[in-house]
Design a protein around this motif. Structure first.
Motif, PDB file in Angstrom:
ATOM      1  N   ARG A 149       0.859  -1.182   0.000  1.00  0.00           N
ATOM      2  CA  ARG A 149       0.000   0.000   0.000  1.00  0.00           C
ATOM      3  C   ARG A 149       0.900   1.239   0.000  1.00  0.00           C
ATOM      4  O   ARG A 149       1.739   1.401   0.887  1.00  0.00           O
ATOM      5  CB  ARG A 149      -0.908  -0.007   1.230  1.00  0.00           C
ATOM      6  CG  ARG A 149      -1.863  -1.198   1.237  1.00  0.00           C
ATOM      7  CD  ARG A 149      -2.648  -1.290   2.534  1.00  0.00           C
ATOM      8  NE  ARG A 149      -3.551  -0.145   2.683  1.00  0.00           N
ATOM      9  CZ  ARG A 149      -4.736  -0.035   2.088  1.00  0.00           C
ATOM     10  NH1 ARG A 149      -5.162  -1.011   1.293  1.00  0.00           N
ATOM     11  NH2 ARG A 149      -5.510   1.004   2.287  1.00  0.00           N
ATOM     12  N   VAL A 150       0.720   2.096  -1.015  1.00  0.00           N
ATOM     13  CA  VAL A 150       1.602   3.243  -1.223  1.00  0.00           C
ATOM     14  C   VAL A 150       0.805   4.541  -1.104  1.00  0.00           C
ATOM     15  O   VAL A 150      -0.258   4.682  -1.715  1.00  0.00           O
ATOM     16  CB  VAL A 150       2.278   3.175  -2.617  1.00  0.00           C
ATOM     17  CG1 VAL A 150       3.237   4.346  -2.813  1.00  0.00           C
ATOM     18  CG2 VAL A 150       3.009   1.842  -2.794  1.00  0.00           C
ATOM     19  N   LEU A 151       1.336   5.466  -0.320  1.00  0.00           N
ATOM     20  CA  LEU A 151       0.741   6.802  -0.198  1.00  0.00           C
ATOM     21  C   LEU A 151       1.623   7.787  -0.938  1.00  0.00           C
ATOM     22  O   LEU A 151       2.805   7.951  -0.611  1.00  0.00           O
ATOM     23  CB  LEU A 151       0.648   7.195   1.284  1.00  0.00           C
ATOM     24  CG  LEU A 151       0.233   8.647   1.588  1.00  0.00           C
ATOM     25  CD1 LEU A 151      -1.218   8.901   1.178  1.00  0.00           C
ATOM     26  CD2 LEU A 151       0.428   8.970   3.063  1.00  0.00           C
ATOM     27  N   PHE A 152       1.077   8.429  -1.979  1.00  0.00           N
ATOM     28  CA  PHE A 152       1.842   9.467  -2.685  1.00  0.00           C
ATOM     29  C   PHE A 152       1.498  10.833  -2.105  1.00  0.00           C
ATOM     30  O   PHE A 152       0.338  11.252  -2.122  1.00  0.00           O
ATOM     31  CB  PHE A 152       1.542   9.471  -4.193  1.00  0.00           C
ATOM     32  CG  PHE A 152       2.282  10.570  -4.908  1.00  0.00           C
ATOM     33  CD1 PHE A 152       3.624  10.430  -5.213  1.00  0.00           C
ATOM     34  CD2 PHE A 152       1.660  11.774  -5.228  1.00  0.00           C
ATOM     35  CE1 PHE A 152       4.325  11.463  -5.853  1.00  0.00           C
ATOM     36  CE2 PHE A 152       2.346  12.806  -5.858  1.00  0.00           C
ATOM     37  CZ  PHE A 152       3.685  12.643  -6.172  1.00  0.00           C
ATOM     38  N   LEU A 161      -1.040  16.681   1.133  1.00  0.00           N
ATOM     39  CA  LEU A 161      -1.786  16.690  -0.121  1.00  0.00           C
ATOM     40  C   LEU A 161      -1.453  15.382  -0.834  1.00  0.00           C
ATOM     41  O   LEU A 161      -0.315  15.175  -1.258  1.00  0.00           O
ATOM     42  CB  LEU A 161      -1.394  17.899  -0.977  1.00  0.00           C
ATOM     43  CG  LEU A 161      -2.257  18.158  -2.209  1.00  0.00           C
ATOM     44  CD1 LEU A 161      -3.686  18.523  -1.807  1.00  0.00           C
ATOM     45  CD2 LEU A 161      -1.658  19.276  -3.051  1.00  0.00           C
ATOM     46  N   ALA A 162      -2.441  14.489  -0.916  1.00  0.00           N
ATOM     47  CA  ALA A 162      -2.174  13.123  -1.380  1.00  0.00           C
ATOM     48  C   ALA A 162      -2.943  12.797  -2.647  1.00  0.00           C
ATOM     49  O   ALA A 162      -3.976  13.387  -2.948  1.00  0.00           O
ATOM     50  CB  ALA A 162      -2.539  12.123  -0.278  1.00  0.00           C
ATOM     51  N   ILE A 182      -4.783   5.313  -0.657  1.00  0.00           N
ATOM     52  CA  ILE A 182      -5.923   6.230  -0.515  1.00  0.00           C
ATOM     53  C   ILE A 182      -6.965   5.900  -1.575  1.00  0.00           C
ATOM     54  O   ILE A 182      -6.692   5.987  -2.768  1.00  0.00           O
ATOM     55  CB  ILE A 182      -5.468   7.702  -0.636  1.00  0.00           C
ATOM     56  CG1 ILE A 182      -4.406   8.008   0.428  1.00  0.00           C
ATOM     57  CG2 ILE A 182      -6.640   8.649  -0.505  1.00  0.00           C
ATOM     58  CD1 ILE A 182      -4.820   7.705   1.864  1.00  0.00           C
ATOM     59  N   GLN A 183      -8.151   5.528  -1.143  1.00  0.00           N
ATOM     60  CA  GLN A 183      -9.247   5.195  -2.046  1.00  0.00           C
ATOM     61  C   GLN A 183     -10.422   6.130  -1.741  1.00  0.00           C
ATOM     62  O   GLN A 183     -10.521   6.675  -0.651  1.00  0.00           O
ATOM     63  CB  GLN A 183      -9.686   3.751  -1.840  1.00  0.00           C
ATOM     64  CG  GLN A 183      -8.572   2.711  -2.032  1.00  0.00           C
ATOM     65  CD  GLN A 183      -8.154   2.544  -3.483  1.00  0.00           C
ATOM     66  OE1 GLN A 183      -8.986   2.582  -4.377  1.00  0.00           O
ATOM     67  NE2 GLN A 183      -6.861   2.354  -3.721  1.00  0.00           N
ATOM     68  N   GLY A 187      -8.159  12.755  -8.044  1.00  0.00           N
ATOM     69  CA  GLY A 187      -7.348  13.975  -7.967  1.00  0.00           C
ATOM     70  C   GLY A 187      -6.511  14.020  -6.693  1.00  0.00           C
ATOM     71  O   GLY A 187      -6.278  13.006  -6.040  1.00  0.00           O
ATOM     72  N   TYR A 188      -6.051  15.227  -6.363  1.00  0.00           N
ATOM     73  CA  TYR A 188      -5.189  15.442  -5.194  1.00  0.00           C
ATOM     74  C   TYR A 188      -5.971  16.229  -4.152  1.00  0.00           C
ATOM     75  O   TYR A 188      -6.518  17.283  -4.463  1.00  0.00           O
ATOM     76  CB  TYR A 188      -3.931  16.219  -5.593  1.00  0.00           C
ATOM     77  CG  TYR A 188      -3.022  15.430  -6.500  1.00  0.00           C
ATOM     78  CD1 TYR A 188      -1.992  14.655  -5.991  1.00  0.00           C
ATOM     79  CD2 TYR A 188      -3.198  15.450  -7.884  1.00  0.00           C
ATOM     80  CE1 TYR A 188      -1.167  13.909  -6.825  1.00  0.00           C
ATOM     81  CE2 TYR A 188      -2.379  14.706  -8.732  1.00  0.00           C
ATOM     82  CZ  TYR A 188      -1.360  13.941  -8.187  1.00  0.00           C
ATOM     83  OH  TYR A 188      -0.557  13.210  -9.014  1.00  0.00           O
TER      84      TYR A 188
END
Length: 279
Positions: A149-152, A161-162, A182-183, A187-188
């Motif tokens: 699981r990756v959080l950008f 701001l993800a 994040i689901q 967008g961001y």
């Protein structure tokens, strides 16, 4: 949007969008460039050698027209729209490409740029090399048993701001064998601490530029919403060149390979050609 361009109209080319600039170079047509935007960071020669028309979303008609372009090629999020309207009203040929941060979108960009430059054969070679690289990576990554699981995180100036769904980062994470932590939105957007913790990210992904603005990896992981996550406890932060991870251009296989190597260090990944060999 990809309408046929009369050959010979690209003698003075202004390009707005780093991926498009990379494609022009990969096709061996950089001598036609009259100007680029600030996202045209690769090859480094582009911004050093050429006039700069500013940030792609904050263009000025006067600045672009002062370069006397015969053709403007622009990414779909270039603007603002009134400036694009002014450029068209001035009689300049403007090709605005569809926004599509996917491998199919890269092939589309390559073909539109190649057609505009009269380099169709070189464009097909570049597209074929790109598709070969992406297929080899997909085959290797099809064998992974766990997708982390990756959080950008784009920036952390006022909260995190993800990246949600349907973003370049979301597509890149999936291509590299991960899952967006994040689901539930596109967008961001700024995330609450609760949402970050609930996402249980195993890896925090940032751009190199973004990480510099945030300080460093240790400072980022000290944040109360990140420290208790699996990524925070394992101190797993991956920083990537922004154009490589978000640009969706000819070097995307290199970006996928780099990120996949961080997410799946146990995996033997195939070499990729990158943007070479199209000329």
């Amino acid at each position: 949007e990809g309408k046929p361009i009369a050959r010979g109209d690209a003698s003075r080319l202004v390009v707005v969008g780093g991926a498009l600039t990379e494609i022009v170079y990969a096709l061996g047509a950089e001598a036609r460039l009259a100007g680029v935007d600030t996202t045209s960071l690769y090859p480094p020669d582009a911004l050093k050698r050429l006039p700069n028309v500013g940030y792609m979303r904050a263009l000025s008609a006067e600045g672009v027209l002062s370069l006397k372009p015969t053709l403007i090629l622009a990414e779909g999020d270039a603007g603002p729209p009134p400036v694009l309207a002014q450029l068209r009203a001035a009689g300049t040929a403007l090709v605005l490409l569809r926004k599509n941060p996917t491998p199919e979108g890269v092939v589309y960009k390559i073909r539109v740029v190649a057609r505009a430059l009269g380099r169709d054969a070189a464009g097909e070679r570049l597209a074929a090399a790109f598709e070969t690289d992406m297929a080899a990576l997909a085959a290797a990554l099809g064998k992974v048993s766990h997708r982390p699981r990756v959080l950008f995180v784009l920036n952390a100036s006022r909260g995190l701001l993800a990246a949600g769904q349907d973003t370049a980062a979301d597509h890149m994470i999936a291509l590299a064998g991960g899952v967006n932590a994040i689901q539930g939105y596109t967008g961001y957007k700024p995330l609450s601490g609760e949402a970050v913790i609930a996402g249980m990210p195993e890896v925090i992904l940032v751009t190199e530029h973004g990480l510099t603005e945030m300080g460093n990896a240790d400072r980022l992981l000290e944040r109360p919403e990140l420290a208790p996550t699996p990524a925070g406890r394992a101190k797993r932060v991956v920083a990537l060149d922004a154009l490589l991870v978000l640009g969706f251009g000819p070097r995307t296989p290199m970006g996928v390979r780099f990120l996949a190597g961080k997410l799946h260090p146990e995996l033997a990944l195939p070499p990729v050609a990158g943007a070479s060999g199209a000329r």
